[in-house]
Structure formats: C-alpha cells, structure tokens
Scaffold this active site. Structure first.
Site, mmCIF file in Angstrom:
data_model
loop_
_atom_site.group_PDB
_atom_site.id
_atom_site.type_symbol
_atom_site.label_atom_id
_atom_site.label_comp_id
_atom_site.label_asym_id
_atom_site.label_seq_id
_atom_site.Cartn_x
_atom_site.Cartn_y
_atom_site.Cartn_z
ATOM 1 N N CYS A 79 0.825 -1.217 0.000
ATOM 2 C CA CYS A 79 0.000 0.000 0.000
ATOM 3 C C CYS A 79 0.856 1.263 0.000
ATOM 4 C CB CYS A 79 -0.919 -0.004 1.216
ATOM 5 S SG CYS A 79 -1.898 1.511 1.367
ATOM 6 N N ARG A 82 -0.044 4.803 2.974
ATOM 7 C CA ARG A 82 -0.004 4.547 4.407
ATOM 8 C C ARG A 82 0.286 5.738 5.296
ATOM 9 N NH1 ARG A 82 4.004 -0.366 4.633
ATOM 10 N NH2 ARG A 82 4.395 0.031 2.414
ATOM 11 N N TRP A 251 -9.320 5.494 -0.026
ATOM 12 C CA TRP A 251 -9.854 6.117 -1.233
ATOM 13 C C TRP A 251 -9.015 5.640 -2.409
ATOM 14 C CZ3 TRP A 251 -8.213 9.562 2.807
ATOM 15 C CH2 TRP A 251 -6.895 10.008 2.690
ATOM 16 N N GLU A 256 -5.340 3.114 -10.265
ATOM 17 C CA GLU A 256 -5.939 1.797 -9.992
ATOM 18 C C GLU A 256 -7.084 1.531 -10.968
ATOM 19 O OE1 GLU A 256 -6.413 2.786 -5.524
ATOM 20 O OE2 GLU A 256 -6.177 0.611 -5.629
HETATM 21 N N1 ARG Z 1 -6.758 -1.863 -6.716
HETATM 22 C C1 ARG Z 1 -8.038 -2.208 -6.197
HETATM 23 C C2 ARG Z 1 -9.141 -1.739 -7.163
HETATM 24 O O1 ARG Z 1 -8.844 -1.130 -8.136
HETATM 25 C C3 ARG Z 1 -8.275 -1.606 -4.822
HETATM 26 C C4 ARG Z 1 -7.222 -1.872 -3.771
HETATM 27 C C5 ARG Z 1 -7.265 -0.928 -2.600
HETATM 28 N N2 ARG Z 1 -7.060 0.429 -3.021
HETATM 29 C C6 ARG Z 1 -7.113 1.524 -2.239
HETATM 30 N N3 ARG Z 1 -6.926 2.673 -2.793
HETATM 31 N N4 ARG Z 1 -7.311 1.406 -0.938
HETATM 32 O O2 ARG Z 1 -10.316 -1.943 -6.953
#
Ligand code: ARG
Length: 373
Positions: A79, A82, A251, A256
């Site tokens: 992560c 953090r 968030w 991602e």
């Molecule tokens: N990478 C994952 C997704 O696209 C989520 C993982 C957690 N991500 C976060 N920003 N807490 O759905």
C-alpha cells in the site's frame, strides 16, 4: 426491512481452525502495543495467558483492536497510501456474528465511508475465529464488485476479474441485468449453514460516471467506477487472533482504475477503443498509441472524480506522500516494509520518486493476510 437479504443453498465451506492462540504471537503484539501506547505488558500478558488457558483464545481491548487494525495498515507492504494509517476509523462490531448482521453493517460501513463524496478510511471488524468455531467471512474480494458475464462463445460482458463470483451469485439465485457495470451482491459465508446474498442498496454504492475535460465523445463510452474500494476477503491478524471478516476501505488512486481496472487486457481492455477514438494508428506500436490512450483515460478518471466531489488521489501526489511516510517511520525508529512491484504506480513509474529506490521487504504483524497464504 431485510427484503434485500436472502438465504440460499450452501457453497463449499472453509476449514475450521482448531488451534488455540499462540502465546508467543500474543506476547509480541502486547509488547508492541505497550511500547507505542504505554501500559504494563507483563500484567496484561498474565490476563491473556489466563484467558487462553481457559478458552483457547483471548479478547482484545477496544484500544488493542483499533491499534492492531491501524498497524496492520501500517504494515501493508503493497500500500502506497499509508501516511494516514493513524486516521483509520475502526468500527468494532465483534459482537456481530450472524451473516445477516454482517450484511447490515457492511451497508452502513459503505454509507459512512463516503458521506457527501468525502471518503474516510474505515474498517469494520466482526467476530474473530475461535478454536473449533469459525466466524463468518465474505466471499467477494471487495464489497463493491462489477459482474462479469461469460457467454458460451467465451466473450465476457463486464469485469472479467469477477466471472467466478458472478457465476456463484447466479447459482445462488441472483439475477444479473447483463450490463457492463452491474454491482454484484455480497456473498457472506457463515461459519456453518447456508450462505447469504446481500444486494447492496443503491445509496450505499457511490459511483462516478467518467467524462474527459477535452473530449466530448468520452462520456459516450458509458464508463463509470465506484468511489469506495473496500477489500472484504482478507483476514486481519492481530497477536495470534484472526478476524476473517474485517472489510476495510481507503480512497482510490486514479491509476488503480485508469491504468489497471479499465486498461488491463484481462479487465475492461479499453486502450484500443480509446486510441481509435483519439484517431491514433493502432497498428504501429511505435506511435505509442497505448501510452497516449492510457494518459487520456487517466486524465478522465481524475477529472471525473474531482467533478463529482469524490475523494481521489493521483500517483504523483501519493508517491510524494509515501516518501514522507518512509521518512516519518524511520524517524520513529521503525522499518517500513514495502514491495517495490506494488508501490511503483502502473504508469509513469520513473516519473515518481518511489521508483528510484529499494525497500525493506520484511513481513510484520499485525497484518492483513489472504486466507490460506
Ligand atoms: N486496486 C483495487 C481496485 O482497483 C483496490 C485496492 C485498494 N485500493 C485503495 N486505494 N485502498 O479496486
């Protein structure tokens, strides 16, 4: 009131853990807790040992639970976000042991985690496993997942990542609409007995339709994504106790969604579509049409969340924050474990500071772990 919860046939069960709690693991956690929060570790360990001797397990104080959950985040070496580990809101729902109760609390979790688009990192901790008695767990990887429907010819509508979960939900009686962004029900597997399907009410699932600041046609693609990433299938392990049901959210970082979920070839695979709309030559790799499309898709994701007033970070900002986090942890005299291959953003890696260094790869506890790992 429970109209959206339906109990159905069982899916395959999970192994029951017979073991009593390992006192060494408990002791290491209590020592860590007292080192960072004060208190007498020996006195607390005497209580813990007595409870373990009597019941095979022990009960964290609310303070230990909250600290354990926050440190599990601090120790999450994949992560990048953090820096704010101390701010995690911990919803202590250890008294909730039924699948119905879990379903209701997951809905409340999602509502509270995204009030007015402001995302608050939140974890809801349900009952732990006890020797000889497993607590319920959530089958879905995240509380919010889009269905992936596989047709007989192998083509998939929706998110290919969730084909198996979709097939399970359908088998359990869920009726999908066959769209590209259908929110799947949450499947909750109780310790024993039948699994439960929970359809999330619309107001618990905040979503953002995607548009591009410069290209009008982008909105016509009909793309969207949900605002809250809430991991639901990892165990929270604290001092030898396993909380198998402890959904948590932060968030999103734009990449991602824009550089993985919507872009990966085995996910929504949208780069060729976007590149063609941009008028790029997709037959020649050296036009870098993939890269162009990737940038525009990510611009659209960040722009759309901003426009909708939904919390989201970008990979440049988050990389800098992570560097600050490393510095803070080192000043506190702690190692900060990190996995380079997860920390470096999936686009423009070398344009972020997190790319240009190595990390400590140790595995620390408390931790979020996948069952069976
Ligand atoms: N990478 C994952 C997704 O696209 C989520 C993982 C957690 N991500 C976060 N920003 N807490 O759905």
């Amino acid at each position: 009131m429970l109209a959206w919860i339906r109990a159905i046939r069982p899916v395959e069960g999970h192994a029951v853990r017979e073991k009593t709690v390992d006192l060494g693991e408990a002791e290491r956690f209590i020592a860590l807790f007292c080192r960072e929060n004060g208190g007498d570790p020996q006195a607390r360990m005497r209580q813990v040992a007595r409870e373990v001797a009597r019941t095979g397990s022990y009960t964290h104080t609310p303070e230990e639970l909250a600290f354990g959950a926050r440190v599990a985040w601090r120790n999450s070496n994949r992560c990048i976000g953090r820096l704010y580990w101390r701010s995690l809101r911990v919803r202590d729902r250890r008294a909730v042991t039924t699948a119905e109760g879990i379903a209701l609390e997951c809905v409340t979790h999602l509502r509270e985690a995204a009030v007015g688009g402001k995302i608050r990192p939140t974890i809801t901790v349900f009952a732990p496993d006890r020797p000889g008695r497993d607590a319920p767990r959530i089958v879905n990887e995240q509380l919010i997942r889009y269905a992936g429907y596989r047709a007989d010819d192998g083509t998939i509508v929706g998110d290919p990542r969730n084909v198996e979960l979709t097939e399970l939900a359908l088998k359990l009686g869920w009726r999908g609409r066959g769209g590209r962004f259908d929110v799947l029900p949450v499947v909750i597997h109780p310790g024993r007995g039948k699994p439960l399907l929970c359809n999330l009410p619309g107001d618990a699932v905040l979503e953002v339709p995607l548009a591009h600041p410069d290209y009008g046609w982008f909105a016509e693609l009909g793309l969207r994504w949900h605002a809250v990433p809430a991991i639901a299938n990892m165990c929270l392990e604290i001092g030898g106790i396993c909380y198998p049901c402890a959904p948590f959210n932060g968030w999103y970082m734009g990449t991602e969604i824009g550089a993985r979920n919507l872009a990966d070839e085995d996910r929504y695979d949208l780069l060729p579509v976007i590149a063609r709309r941009l008028g790029l030559d997709v037959r020649n790799e050296r036009t870098l049409w993939r890269d162009h499309a990737l940038v525009e898709l990510n611009v659209a994701v960040l722009h759309s969340f901003e426009l909708a007033g939904v919390t989201m970070t970008d990979h440049h900002t988050e990389s800098r924050r992570f560097m600050k986090h490393l510095e803070k942890e080192s000043r506190a005299g702690r190692v900060c474990p990190a996995d380079w291959s997860w920390i470096v953003p999936p686009m423009s890696g070398s344009a972020t500071p997190v790319f240009h260094r190595y990390y400590d790869e140790s595995v620390l506890s408390p931790a979020f772990v996948h069952h069976g790992e």
